[in-house]
Design an enzyme around this catalytic site. Structure first.
Site, PDB file in Angstrom:
ATOM      1  CD  GLU A  20      -2.083   2.061   1.751  1.00 41.11           C
ATOM      2  OE1 GLU A  20      -1.708   3.027   1.025  1.00 41.11           O
ATOM      3  OE2 GLU A  20      -2.367   2.174   2.947  1.00 41.11           O
ATOM      4  CB  CYS A  48      -1.259   6.894   1.396  1.00 42.47           C
ATOM      5  SG  CYS A  48      -2.541   5.949   2.157  1.00 42.47           S
TER       6      CYS A  48
END
Ligand code: UN1
Length: 519
Positions: free
Chosen positions: A254, A288
């Protein structure tokens, strides 16, 4: 309160610090030490992997519904300690307290989802092509899982790995970000104590990146690791993916994002301004899923830009224990890296959103700053208008309170610009036109699409993950993450008393292919 934090391997605290002692400081008040952290090294990491390898078989023998109860207890204990954990997160990484509480909520949500999965974890019964034969599928735990996480979500994102990995019967080595070690240790204690986890089932290793990488290499070489999960930068993710690949494993990655927000001509501009403010500057732009570039239709560009500039100027920035949109950078390192991104600003850019650019100081003040800017690592919010496609600011993730802005004429151009940097985590479109929504969804490369909502703030039970530079297609959360932590095993059972050969001993029906209906 200044605590000392150590690794825990096979249930024992590791007081030696072969990787050195590190001070975790409050980024909003850098004179305040949150914890003294004893760092381990590659050997400690490999030792933890061996401990996990030893503990895993017995853990996978615990019936899945009982492991589900452990998850239920963990969730309850996290809930009972929510304020204390959120306060620690705010002190250690500077996330505003309301957001830190939301982060803790996300752990509870994850536990709520998976506690019942212990009573499902379904396999299938599948018909065989032959009589007196039955087919089945089972989910097996992968075995030992290494989880390496970032510090921007020091407790929620780790729980996305730890909860399903443990529920599925794996043993885990967790290596959190060093600068968020105290929050990590607190979560670790809630898991092991609350879940009643046997020693070695969950291990905590505090170490820097290079030592961790060397430890991963050793553990993979010794056959002590079956899966690596990593949340962090694209650069490190590529190295980890490559290492895992050499051992015929696919890592769960990720990674970063350059998340676009498209503002179409029919958009509710005021709503879009609120969303850009929250997803661009919330968590000081250090998610993110934070907004990267706003791609705004030329017809509403002027109105949107003026309103976003005003809203950003008025936004409260400062002390994360007060009511602010964002606080400090996660740590000094993130401040230094952000300075580098600011150096990419070009003469053709127009800067908006604050009374200055760069670090907020007495000499470079932010109007309306909440608290003492010199006490911590605070940065002005920066809107960079007039981005061009060959700008580094357009192409690269800029972790921090900075968003880019550019115009577009038609949706195809907007989609092309949104995909151009090559990331593909989150994305957003503001429009009232359903046809545009579905054209955008189809054309965008991102794993996550928001419609009239911000790029950040995903719910904890939808697939989370990205494509391109944002990840290798792995998905976390909800039922989808089960494929990361289990492997399918298929079984066929022939009780006919003879050897029935697949594809060969299959009964045939005779079809009359020449049959036609009469006119
Ligand atoms: C991250 O920044 O690594 O969707 C995760 C969000 C949060 C998770 C962010 N729920 O913004």
């Amino acid at each position: 309160m200044n605590r000392s934090v150590t690794s825990v391997i096979a249930g024992s605290e590791v007081t030696q610090a072969p990787g050195g002692l590190l001070r975790s400081v409050n980024p909003a008040a850098t004179s305040e030490i949150v914890a003294e952290v004893a760092l381990g090294d590659a050997k400690a990491f490999a030792a933890a992997a061996r401990a996990a390898r030893d503990a895993q078989p017995a853990w996978s023998d615990v019936p899945a519904p009982v492991r589900g109860r452990a998850i239920a207890y963990i969730g309850r204990l996290v809930e009972a300690n929510a304020e204390a954990l959120a306060r620690l997160v705010t002190r250690e990484i500077g996330k505003p307290y309301a957001e830190a509480l939301g982060e803790v909520r996300e752990i509870v949500d994850t536990c709520d989802f998976f506690l019942g999965e212990g009573r499902r974890l379904y396999g299938q019964t599948v018909p065989s092509e032959m009589a007196d034969k039955q087919l089945f599928t089972f989910r097996n735990p992968v075995g030992v899982v290494a989880v390496i996480t970032a510090g921007n979500f020091p407790v929620a994102v780790p729980s996305w790995y730890l909860v399903p990995a443990l529920l599925c019967g794996n043993a885990v080595i967790w290596k959190p970000a060093e600068y968020a070690a105290a929050s990590a240790r607190a979560l670790f204690d809630l898991f092991t104590r609350g879940g009643g986890l046997p020693d070695g089932v969950l291990n905590l290793v505090l170490a820097d990146g290079e030592q961790t990488f060397a430890g991963l290499e050793t553990a993979l070489g010794e056959g002590c690791l079956d899966k690596v999960g990593f949340t962090g930068s694209t650069k490190v993710g590529a190295r980890i993916g490559e290492l895992a690949g050499r051992h015929l494993q696919s890592a769960c990655l990720e990674l970063g994002g350059k998340n676009p927000m498209v503002i179409a001509p029919s958009a509710d501009v005021d709503l879009a301004v609120q969303a850009a403010l929250f997803s661009g500057f919330g968590t000081a732009g250090q998610r993110c899923t934070s907004l990267g570039t706003v791609i705004v239709h030329d017809g509403v560009r002027e109105e949107f830009t003026v309103k976003l500039d005003q809203a950003t100027r008025q936004a409260a920035v400062g002390d994360p224990f007060r009511d602010v949109v964002y606080g400090p950078m996660l740590s000094e390192r993130f401040g230094r890296r952000f300075e580098e991104y600011l150096s990419w600003i070009q003469p053709h850019h127009r800067l908006l959103g604050s009374t200055g650019t760069g670090r907020v100081t007495a000499a470079n003040p932010r109007e309306g700053f909440v608290g003492d800017p010199e006490a911590g690592i605070f940065y002005h919010p920066t809107i960079v208008d007039g981005l061009r496609e060959d700008d580094a600011l357009f192409r690269e993730e800029t972790f921090g309170p900075l968003i880019g802005l550019m115009g577009y004429r038609d949706l195809d151009e907007a989609i092309r610009l949104a995909n151009a940097p090559g990331y593909g985590l989150s994305s957003s479109i503001y429009t009232r036109d359903p046809a545009e929504v579905f054209r955008f969804r189809r054309g965008i490369s991102a794993g996550m699409v928001s419609v009239n909502n911000s790029t950040s703030g995903a719910e904890a039970h939808l697939p989370f993950g990205g494509n391109g530079k944002s990840g290798n297609g792995s998905r976390q959360s909800g039922v989808w993450v089960l494929d990361q932590f289990t492997r399918w095993q298929s079984m066929n059972w022939d009780y006919s008393g003879s050897l029935q050969k697949a594809q060969m001993d299959v009964a045939e029906l005779t079809a009359d292919e020449s049959f036609r209906l009469a006119d």
